[in-house]
Scaffold this motif. Structure first.
Motif, PDB file in Angstrom:
ATOM      1  N   GLU A   7      52.136  13.395 -59.203  1.00  0.00           N
ATOM      2  CA  GLU A   7      52.847  13.158 -57.947  1.00  0.00           C
ATOM      3  C   GLU A   7      52.565  14.204 -56.877  1.00  0.00           C
ATOM      4  O   GLU A   7      53.347  14.397 -55.943  1.00  0.00           O
ATOM      5  CB  GLU A   7      54.359  13.072 -58.201  1.00  0.00           C
ATOM      6  N   THR A   8      51.425  14.898 -57.010  1.00  0.00           N
ATOM      7  CA  THR A   8      51.040  15.864 -55.985  1.00  0.00           C
ATOM      8  C   THR A   8      49.522  15.872 -55.883  1.00  0.00           C
ATOM      9  O   THR A   8      48.848  15.004 -56.418  1.00  0.00           O
ATOM     10  CB  THR A   8      51.600  17.270 -56.307  1.00  0.00           C
ATOM     11  N   ARG A   9      48.985  16.867 -55.183  1.00  0.00           N
ATOM     12  CA  ARG A   9      47.541  16.986 -54.993  1.00  0.00           C
ATOM     13  C   ARG A   9      47.119  18.428 -55.208  1.00  0.00           C
ATOM     14  O   ARG A   9      47.928  19.348 -55.092  1.00  0.00           O
ATOM     15  CB  ARG A   9      47.133  16.570 -53.572  1.00  0.00           C
ATOM     16  N   ALA A  10      45.825  18.612 -55.472  1.00  0.00           N
ATOM     17  CA  ALA A  10      45.266  19.957 -55.571  1.00  0.00           C
ATOM     18  C   ALA A  10      43.836  19.928 -55.050  1.00  0.00           C
ATOM     19  O   ALA A  10      43.052  19.056 -55.417  1.00  0.00           O
ATOM     20  CB  ALA A  10      45.302  20.462 -57.013  1.00  0.00           C
ATOM     21  N   ASP A  11      43.504  20.887 -54.182  1.00  0.00           N
ATOM     22  CA  ASP A  11      42.141  21.027 -53.665  1.00  0.00           C
ATOM     23  C   ASP A  11      41.351  21.911 -54.622  1.00  0.00           C
ATOM     24  O   ASP A  11      41.516  23.133 -54.620  1.00  0.00           O
ATOM     25  CB  ASP A  11      42.159  21.664 -52.265  1.00  0.00           C
ATOM     26  N   HIS A  12      40.503  21.291 -55.419  1.00  0.00           N
ATOM     27  CA  HIS A  12      39.784  22.065 -56.439  1.00  0.00           C
ATOM     28  C   HIS A  12      38.348  22.375 -56.042  1.00  0.00           C
ATOM     29  O   HIS A  12      37.588  22.928 -56.837  1.00  0.00           O
ATOM     30  CB  HIS A  12      39.811  21.332 -57.783  1.00  0.00           C
ATOM     31  N   GLY A  13      37.972  22.042 -54.799  1.00  0.00           N
ATOM     32  CA  GLY A  13      36.653  22.403 -54.284  1.00  0.00           C
ATOM     33  C   GLY A  13      36.817  23.402 -53.164  1.00  0.00           C
ATOM     34  O   GLY A  13      37.270  24.525 -53.377  1.00  0.00           O
ATOM     35  N   ALA A  14      36.440  22.996 -51.949  1.00  0.00           N
ATOM     36  CA  ALA A  14      36.647  23.856 -50.782  1.00  0.00           C
ATOM     37  C   ALA A  14      38.136  24.083 -50.568  1.00  0.00           C
ATOM     38  O   ALA A  14      38.915  23.132 -50.518  1.00  0.00           O
ATOM     39  CB  ALA A  14      36.023  23.221 -49.541  1.00  0.00           C
ATOM     40  N   CYS A  15      38.526  25.336 -50.449  1.00  0.00           N
ATOM     41  CA  CYS A  15      39.957  25.677 -50.372  1.00  0.00           C
ATOM     42  C   CYS A  15      40.503  25.578 -48.959  1.00  0.00           C
ATOM     43  O   CYS A  15      41.672  25.256 -48.763  1.00  0.00           O
ATOM     44  CB  CYS A  15      40.175  27.097 -50.887  1.00  0.00           C
ATOM     45  N   TYR A  16      39.660  25.880 -47.978  1.00  0.00           N
ATOM     46  CA  TYR A  16      40.089  25.865 -46.578  1.00  0.00           C
ATOM     47  C   TYR A  16      38.840  25.894 -45.711  1.00  0.00           C
ATOM     48  O   TYR A  16      37.709  26.078 -46.210  1.00  0.00           O
ATOM     49  CB  TYR A  16      40.986  27.066 -46.248  1.00  0.00           C
ATOM     50  N   LEU A  17      39.016  25.721 -44.404  1.00  0.00           N
ATOM     51  CA  LEU A  17      37.933  25.873 -43.447  1.00  0.00           C
ATOM     52  C   LEU A  17      38.207  27.098 -42.583  1.00  0.00           C
ATOM     53  O   LEU A  17      39.340  27.339 -42.166  1.00  0.00           O
ATOM     54  CB  LEU A  17      37.814  24.640 -42.547  1.00  0.00           C
ATOM     55  N   ASN A  18      37.150  27.850 -42.321  1.00  0.00           N
ATOM     56  CA  ASN A  18      37.251  29.062 -41.503  1.00  0.00           C
ATOM     57  C   ASN A  18      36.137  29.007 -40.451  1.00  0.00           C
ATOM     58  O   ASN A  18      35.080  29.601 -40.623  1.00  0.00           O
ATOM     59  CB  ASN A  18      37.110  30.299 -42.391  1.00  0.00           C
ATOM     60  N   PRO A  19      36.347  28.242 -39.373  1.00  0.00           N
ATOM     61  CA  PRO A  19      35.260  27.982 -38.419  1.00  0.00           C
ATOM     62  C   PRO A  19      34.803  29.232 -37.679  1.00  0.00           C
ATOM     63  O   PRO A  19      35.615  30.093 -37.331  1.00  0.00           O
ATOM     64  CB  PRO A  19      35.879  26.957 -37.457  1.00  0.00           C
ATOM     65  N   LYS A  20      33.490  29.278 -37.434  1.00  0.00           N
ATOM     66  CA  LYS A  20      32.892  30.394 -36.698  1.00  0.00           C
ATOM     67  C   LYS A  20      32.210  29.919 -35.418  1.00  0.00           C
ATOM     68  O   LYS A  20      32.452  30.454 -34.349  1.00  0.00           O
ATOM     69  CB  LYS A  20      31.855  31.106 -37.584  1.00  0.00           C
TER      70      LYS A  20
END
Length: 354
Positions: free
Chosen positions: A47-60
């Protein structure tokens, strides 16, 4: 007959396919997975989700920042934190000197891929087993899970370089330039093992950090309180990622559950969170091609062949999701020059998406 077949439905493949499709080409995207996104991976569980690849985006860069801004406007992304703590064996957990916003998708990072995939013709759960030229001087793409064969004027391969090499090496020097195959073989990746765990929402006081990067650890690479990305989460969820060296040691293990337990016990000890190694549930995922360790220095890798073939991905330039986007754009430009040289859209066309 299709103008372009794109193998791989990650960031790079989807961006390339959108550019070519919007310009007027017929495009088919093929991916062996059941879902979109590649490393933009989200798993639904309990009943939930988990990001098991890319954790976040940090744009440059400017282009990627504009895409992130658009995704924020569409309420797909939002700022999660500006502080990823650091752990070293000498100092333990400490705040970083530099802070910058990290963006996450409350619905899961795969929501980015779903947004980018709108209006595209995509075949999922279709593994490509062979690529061959036809007598009519086109590409024939053979799929494992059906008797269907795709025929295309041009081919974009947007998957990790070692996987691309396995598909292309059988073509040999008679069709592909030897230097191209050598360059493809030079690209290498670090592996990673991701552990997803869930805990009762009220069992323990949660830490005051959202994420920690391990600078020099032999076992761990990263840990994040994944449930803090969700607006409403029924329980506390952590994602723990291994170091590259630890993943390499255990990459071929037939059962990853003991490896996941070992990582959790280790994290519980060094972070002084004794309850961390006794989750209600745990799932473990193996990433064989997690991060490019020896990337290709340019945006794309071109095959000097009679038939247009371009390789692209996050391993071109080596800057993960941002590099993948730029590589996808570069691949679309190269293919367009091979074909009819139509007018490619700028990135603003995504503003038309809902």
């Amino acid at each position: 007959m299709t103008d372009v077949v794109v193998i791989g439905a990650g960031m790079s493949g989807l961006i390339c396919a959108q550019q070519l499709s919007r310009a007027g080409y017929s495009v088919v995207v093929v991916d062996k997975s059941r879902g979109l996104g590649g490393r933009l991976a989200t798993r639904r569980l309990y009943e939930t989700r988990a990001d098991h690849g890319a954790c976040y985006l940090n744009p440059k860069g400017e282009l990627f920042t504009s895409l992130v801004d658009l995704l924020c406007d569409r309420h797909i992304l939002e700022v999660w934190t500006d502080t990823v703590y650091e752990f070293t064996t000498d100092t333990g957990v400490s705040a970083p000197q530099n802070r910058s916003p990290r963006y996450v998708a409350p619905a899961g990072m795969s929501a980015i891929a779903k947004f980018l995939a709108q209006d595209l013709n995509i075949l999922l759960n279709q593994r490509v087993t062979a690529i061959n030229p036809t007598n009519e001087n086109h590409w024939r793409i053979t799929l494992e899970s059906s008797r269907e064969e795709l025929t295309a004027k041009a081919l974009v391969i947007a998957i990790p370089a070692p996987q691309a090499l396995m598909l292309l090496a059988p073509l040999g020097e008679s069709i592909l330039n030897q230097k191209f195959l050598e360059n493809l073989s030079l690209v290498e990746f670090y592996p990673s093992i991701s552990v997803m765990t869930g805990y009762p929402a009220t069992s323990q006081p949660l830490p005051d950090w959202k994420a920690i990067s391990f600078i020099d650890d032999a076992v761990l690479g990263w840990i994040g309180l994944d449930s803090s990305k969700r607006h409403q989460s029924p329980q506390a969820v952590f994602v723990v990622q291994s170091s590259a060296s630890f993943a390499q040691q255990h990459l071929e293990s037939s059962d990853l559950q003991p490896i996941g337990k070992q990582m959790l016990e280790y994290a519980a000890t060094i972070l002084k969170l004794p309850w961390l190694h006794t989750p209600e549930w745990m799932q473990v995922h193996r990433w064989r091609y997690a991060f490019p360790s020896i990337p290709w220095p340019e945006k794309v890798l071109k095959a000097e062949s009679a038939l247009p073939l371009i390789c692209c991905g996050d391993w071109c330039g080596g800057n993960l999701a941002e590099g993948a986007m730029l590589s996808g754009l570069g691949a679309s430009q190269e293919i367009n020059q091979y074909l009819e040289n139509l007018t490619l859209p700028d990135m603003n066309f995504f503003k038309d998406f809902t």
